[in-house]
Design a protein around this motif. Structure first.
Motif, PDB file in Angstrom:
ATOM      1  N   GLY A   1      28.748   5.392  32.576  1.00  0.00           N
ATOM      2  CA  GLY A   1      27.586   6.276  32.540  1.00  0.00           C
ATOM      3  C   GLY A   1      26.608   6.033  31.410  1.00  0.00           C
ATOM      4  N   THR A   2      26.773   4.986  30.654  1.00  0.00           N
ATOM      5  CA  THR A   2      25.864   4.715  29.540  1.00  0.00           C
ATOM      6  C   THR A   2      24.486   4.280  30.048  1.00  0.00           C
ATOM      7  N   ASP A   3      23.462   4.532  29.232  1.00  0.00           N
ATOM      8  CA  ASP A   3      22.121   4.066  29.584  1.00  0.00           C
ATOM      9  C   ASP A   3      21.768   2.787  28.816  1.00  0.00           C
ATOM     10  N   GLN A   4      22.771   2.186  28.168  1.00  0.00           N
ATOM     11  CA  GLN A   4      22.581   0.952  27.415  1.00  0.00           C
ATOM     12  C   GLN A   4      22.904  -0.261  28.296  1.00  0.00           C
ATOM     13  N   PRO A   5      22.436  -1.441  27.931  1.00  0.00           N
ATOM     14  CA  PRO A   5      22.726  -2.642  28.734  1.00  0.00           C
ATOM     15  C   PRO A   5      24.222  -2.943  28.824  1.00  0.00           C
ATOM     16  N   TYR A   6      24.967  -2.591  27.753  1.00  0.00           N
ATOM     17  CA  TYR A   6      26.401  -2.860  27.728  1.00  0.00           C
ATOM     18  C   TYR A   6      27.164  -1.568  27.443  1.00  0.00           C
ATOM     19  N   ILE A   7      28.403  -1.525  27.926  1.00  0.00           N
ATOM     20  CA  ILE A   7      29.249  -0.358  27.693  1.00  0.00           C
ATOM     21  C   ILE A   7      29.381  -0.087  26.201  1.00  0.00           C
ATOM     22  N   TRP A   8      29.624  -1.171  25.445  1.00  0.00           N
ATOM     23  CA  TRP A   8      29.633  -1.096  23.991  1.00  0.00           C
ATOM     24  C   TRP A   8      28.391  -1.819  23.472  1.00  0.00           C
ATOM     25  N   HIS A   9      27.702  -1.224  22.547  1.00  0.00           N
ATOM     26  CA  HIS A   9      26.481  -1.843  22.021  1.00  0.00           C
ATOM     27  C   HIS A   9      26.502  -1.764  20.498  1.00  0.00           C
ATOM     28  N   GLY A  10      25.899  -2.753  19.871  1.00  0.00           N
ATOM     29  CA  GLY A  10      25.870  -2.807  18.424  1.00  0.00           C
ATOM     30  C   GLY A  10      24.747  -1.973  17.832  1.00  0.00           C
ATOM     31  N   VAL A  11      24.769  -1.874  16.516  1.00  0.00           N
ATOM     32  CA  VAL A  11      23.731  -1.123  15.809  1.00  0.00           C
ATOM     33  C   VAL A  11      22.459  -1.954  15.675  1.00  0.00           C
ATOM     34  N   LYS A  12      22.618  -3.235  15.330  1.00  0.00           N
ATOM     35  CA  LYS A  12      21.465  -4.105  15.107  1.00  0.00           C
ATOM     36  C   LYS A  12      21.194  -5.050  16.269  1.00  0.00           C
ATOM     37  N   SER A  13      22.085  -5.086  17.245  1.00  0.00           N
ATOM     38  CA  SER A  13      21.907  -5.964  18.400  1.00  0.00           C
ATOM     39  C   SER A  13      22.495  -5.280  19.629  1.00  0.00           C
ATOM     40  N   PRO A  14      22.151  -5.754  20.824  1.00  0.00           N
ATOM     41  CA  PRO A  14      22.687  -5.131  22.046  1.00  0.00           C
ATOM     42  C   PRO A  14      24.204  -5.241  22.155  1.00  0.00           C
ATOM     43  N   LEU A  15      24.802  -6.215  21.460  1.00  0.00           N
ATOM     44  CA  LEU A  15      26.234  -6.452  21.569  1.00  0.00           C
ATOM     45  C   LEU A  15      26.973  -5.966  20.336  1.00  0.00           C
ATOM     46  N   CYS A  16      28.196  -5.491  20.557  1.00  0.00           N
ATOM     47  CA  CYS A  16      29.047  -5.034  19.458  1.00  0.00           C
ATOM     48  C   CYS A  16      29.859  -6.210  18.927  1.00  0.00           C
ATOM     49  N   ASN A  17      29.923  -6.333  17.618  1.00  0.00           N
ATOM     50  CA  ASN A  17      30.731  -7.371  16.988  1.00  0.00           C
ATOM     51  C   ASN A  17      32.208  -7.040  17.184  1.00  0.00           C
ATOM     52  N   PRO A  18      33.031  -7.981  17.695  1.00  0.00           N
ATOM     53  CA  PRO A  18      34.452  -7.701  17.920  1.00  0.00           C
ATOM     54  C   PRO A  18      35.176  -7.203  16.676  1.00  0.00           C
ATOM     55  N   SER A  19      34.808  -7.698  15.498  1.00  0.00           N
ATOM     56  CA  SER A  19      35.472  -7.240  14.274  1.00  0.00           C
ATOM     57  C   SER A  19      35.159  -5.783  13.993  1.00  0.00           C
ATOM     58  N   VAL A  20      33.949  -5.337  14.336  1.00  0.00           N
ATOM     59  CA  VAL A  20      33.575  -3.927  14.173  1.00  0.00           C
ATOM     60  C   VAL A  20      34.403  -3.063  15.127  1.00  0.00           C
ATOM     61  N   PHE A  21      34.553  -3.520  16.366  1.00  0.00           N
ATOM     62  CA  PHE A  21      35.356  -2.764  17.321  1.00  0.00           C
ATOM     63  C   PHE A  21      36.795  -2.667  16.851  1.00  0.00           C
ATOM     64  N   ARG A  22      37.369  -3.768  16.349  1.00  0.00           N
ATOM     65  CA  ARG A  22      38.759  -3.743  15.890  1.00  0.00           C
ATOM     66  C   ARG A  22      38.939  -2.787  14.716  1.00  0.00           C
ATOM     67  N   LYS A  23      37.903  -2.678  13.875  1.00  0.00           N
ATOM     68  CA  LYS A  23      37.965  -1.741  12.754  1.00  0.00           C
ATOM     69  C   LYS A  23      38.021  -0.302  13.263  1.00  0.00           C
ATOM     70  N   HIS A  24      37.160   0.041  14.240  1.00  0.00           N
ATOM     71  CA  HIS A  24      37.179   1.389  14.815  1.00  0.00           C
ATOM     72  C   HIS A  24      38.505   1.654  15.523  1.00  0.00           C
ATOM     73  N   TYR A  25      39.015   0.636  16.206  1.00  0.00           N
ATOM     74  CA  TYR A  25      40.292   0.762  16.920  1.00  0.00           C
ATOM     75  C   TYR A  25      41.415   1.097  15.932  1.00  0.00           C
ATOM     76  N   ALA A  26      41.492   0.353  14.827  1.00  0.00           N
ATOM     77  CA  ALA A  26      42.553   0.574  13.839  1.00  0.00           C
ATOM     78  C   ALA A  26      42.450   1.962  13.220  1.00  0.00           C
ATOM     79  N   GLU A  27      41.223   2.407  12.955  1.00  0.00           N
ATOM     80  CA  GLU A  27      41.028   3.740  12.375  1.00  0.00           C
ATOM     81  C   GLU A  27      41.502   4.823  13.338  1.00  0.00           C
ATOM     82  N   ALA A  28      41.244   4.651  14.622  1.00  0.00           N
ATOM     83  CA  ALA A  28      41.663   5.633  15.624  1.00  0.00           C
ATOM     84  C   ALA A  28      43.179   5.736  15.680  1.00  0.00           C
TER      85      ALA A  28
END
Length: 362
Positions: free
Chosen positions: A268-295
């Protein structure tokens, strides 16, 4: 496909007429067939003497490489790989190539022998390098020297006759969440994009790079299927869209019914990708892994396993619930193309039944 041999390799055998024959390979024909030269004698000793004299003469002939240094040829080989491999792989070759040039760079191609390669690998082992690390270096060196042999720069690829460093007998097992940990995660993960994503990774076996490359159109409207068509790759520190890891990674993954609401929410996102970055349309995998570990750190009773362990969990749960290995390989998009060719014929209904079996887990 038969393994290619180096010049000078062949076989000695006794013919039906009583003569001994030594067939020696002296190169390849333009169509790729081996160019063999045969020697005959009445005794095995005599045929070995004939063949040995020929090999000595062959080795004494000058090669086109002359005194070309390894570093110069390695750079030419590397430049030729552009366009032959993905941008990420091409960029990743730099580090391996640099260390090879540090070791062999000032040596003429023809002077590099099997003993030099064995010493190089043994030194790596003494430094505590892993077997996979050494295999990577040996593999690139083999390709560089193979190309040199094909271009008549050397008589023989020395890597093909260098002793291999045996892998350690103990093999580490892939870790996975237990059924109890899965239940805790299903219950306690946050009700947000991160929580929905982790649940789907557990229930579909997606790689995190595949998740981050998902567009809304890659998820069916009813959340019943996720279509893997691309993956996020890192090119000089910047996330880019590229192909999945292997040809077999292009796949359609049925989503267990109890997890489909999460797929619908992500869609249901209105973004081009399900996950999107802050400075680019794509999320950096290392950023995602950081959020994953914190969760995961916020959830008691669950080990802090890596995001890739969600994939191991998916496979282990399919196995535990009686799904056959062929279907598991097809669903997970196994990296071994030769093995998984057989899995491309797994029927859609079988895959859907396999996903249904996970309902009792989730």
């Amino acid at each position: 496909m038969p393994k290619k041999r180096s010049n000078g390799e062949g076989s000695i055998h006794k013919r039906p007429n009583g003569l001994w024959e030594w067939q020696i390979m002296v190169g390849y024909h333009p169509d790729g067939r081996r160019n063999m030269k045969s020697f005959y004698a009445r005794t095995q000793k005599e045929v070995k003497e004939k063949g040995s004299r020929f090999l000595e003469q062959l080795a004494s002939q000058p090669t086109l490489g002359g005194n070309m240094l390894f570093a110069d040829w390695a750079d030419m080989w590397y430049a030729g790989m552009r366009g032959q491999v993905s941008d990420t792989t091409f960029e990743g070759y730099r580090f391996t190539l640099k260390l090879l040039k540090d070791e062999f760079g000032k040596m003429p191609l023809e002077s590099i022998k099997a003993i030099h390669i064995e010493t190089f690998l043994k030194n790596m082992l003494a430094e505590g390098k892993s077997h996979s690390y050494m295999t990577k270096f040996r593999g690139m060196l083999f390709q560089i020297m193979k190309k040199a042999e094909a271009n008549d720069l050397i008589h023989r690829n020395p890597v093909s006759v260098a002793d291999r460093i045996k892998a350690p007998k103990s093999v580490s097992t892939k870790d996975a969440f237990t059924a109890e940990e899965i239940s805790i995660l299903m219950r306690d993960l946050p009700e947000d994009r991160l929580g929905w994503s982790i649940r789907l990774m557990l229930g579909t076996g997606m790689r995190s790079q595949e998740l981050l490359a998902l567009e809304p159109k890659h998820i069916d409207e009813d959340g019943s299927c996720i279509h893997i068509r691309q993956a996020v790759t890192m090119v000089k520190g910047t996330p880019k869209i590229g192909p999945p890891k292997t040809k077999n990674s292009y796949r359609n993954i049925p989503v267990p019914e109890k997890l489909r609401p999460y797929a619908i929410k992500l869609r249901g996102t209105d973004q081009p990708y399900i996950w999107h970055g802050v400075k680019s349309p794509l999320c950096n995998p290392s950023v995602f892994r950081k959020h994953y570990a914190e969760a995961l750190r916020k959830i008691p009773g669950v080990r802090g396993l890596s995001a890739h362990c969600c994939r191991h969990t998916y496979v282990s749960q399919l196995q535990a619930n009686g799904v056959d290995i062929e279907t598991i390989k097809s669903l997970s998009g196994h990296a071994d193309i030769d093995m998984t060719q057989h899995y491309l014929h797994v029927q859609k209904e079988i895959k859907e039944r396999a996903a249904d079996r996970l309902n009792q887990v989730f």
